[in-house]
Write an enzyme that holds these catalytic residues in place. Sequence first.
Site, short mmCIF file in Angstrom:
data_model
loop_
_atom_site.label_atom_id
_atom_site.label_comp_id
_atom_site.label_asym_id
_atom_site.label_seq_id
_atom_site.Cartn_x
_atom_site.Cartn_y
_atom_site.Cartn_z
N LYS A 161 7.25 -14.54 -35.70
CA LYS A 161 6.48 -13.32 -34.43
C LYS A 161 6.00 -14.35 -33.77
CE LYS A 161 3.33 -9.56 -34.59
NZ LYS A 161 1.68 -10.26 -33.26
N PHE B 156 12.78 -8.87 -19.46
CA PHE B 156 11.62 -9.49 -19.04
C PHE B 156 11.94 -10.55 -18.02
CE2 PHE B 156 9.90 -7.95 -22.94
CZ PHE B 156 9.20 -8.11 -23.41
N CYS C 32 -0.78 -8.55 -27.76
CA CYS C 32 0.28 -9.46 -28.27
C CYS C 32 0.15 -10.99 -28.02
CB CYS C 32 1.41 -8.96 -28.79
SG CYS C 32 0.96 -7.16 -29.90
N LYS D 270 -0.20 -2.45 -19.30
CA LYS D 270 1.47 -2.27 -19.04
C LYS D 270 1.14 -0.56 -18.41
CE LYS D 270 3.08 -1.49 -22.88
NZ LYS D 270 4.26 -1.90 -24.50
N ARG E 214 -6.39 -3.99 -23.16
CA ARG E 214 -7.04 -5.13 -23.53
C ARG E 214 -6.45 -6.74 -22.88
NH1 ARG E 214 -5.45 -4.41 -30.07
NH2 ARG E 214 -4.78 -2.66 -28.89
#
Length: 255
Positions: free
Chosen positions: A12, A57, A68, A133, A140
Amino acid sequence: MLTDSASAELVKYAANGFLAMKLSYVNAVAELCERLGADILDVTEGMSYDRRIGREFLNPGPGWGGSCLPKDTQALLQVADAADFEFRLMRASIDTNTRQRQRMVDKIRLAVTGNRNGSLTRTRVALLGLTFKAGTNDLRDSPALMIAALLRQAGAELVGFDPALPTAISYPELEGIELVADAYAAVAQADAAVVLTEWPEFRTLDWPRIAAAMGTPRVIDTRNLLDRDVLTRAGLTWTGVGRRQPSDTTVLAAQ
């Protein structure tokens, strides 16, 4: 996939760290485009034809944030430090992201004052989009708020609108920003409008109406969301990220 706990944790962190590095990389390339007279949209399109890179991306912007990527990149650094490994590549990606926020403020300064070091004191800046976004009300680690904080420190008066943030609710994160109910109220008498979140509905705003309402009709589009020709016909000056201006020449072609 069945693996050990250490590898599972690192999966992750490594995945989100890679995405963060990709975003920092494309933001750095966008700055290089501005210096060379290249266009980031053409550059990323060309890159995306390489299957090893892909299209995801590769959109430059005001920096990455959210729940994240900031958390996991910092966690990856902590894991690396605990293992006595200096993860310079990840640290550089984080530093690049921090610098990107200041670069957006410098771009706003230049658009408003004609000077990257010009004073923003008592200028009115409309912020279009505040969440990290589109499609979420999550504030956050929003790059929009990081940029807003820098603008506030520079003396700008801030008014903001976000489709996901009702004005009836109080948001502690928006201290120093006057939250209004729509984009038209946000841009009234503004010296600049700054697109900070890629909400698709911003594309269909009545731009002639916005141009008439603003103190000075200029838009700084940190997401390259809007159609420059549409805004130009409406009477606005448009500035994007890594985009070649119509008067630019391609330096690389001449070399």
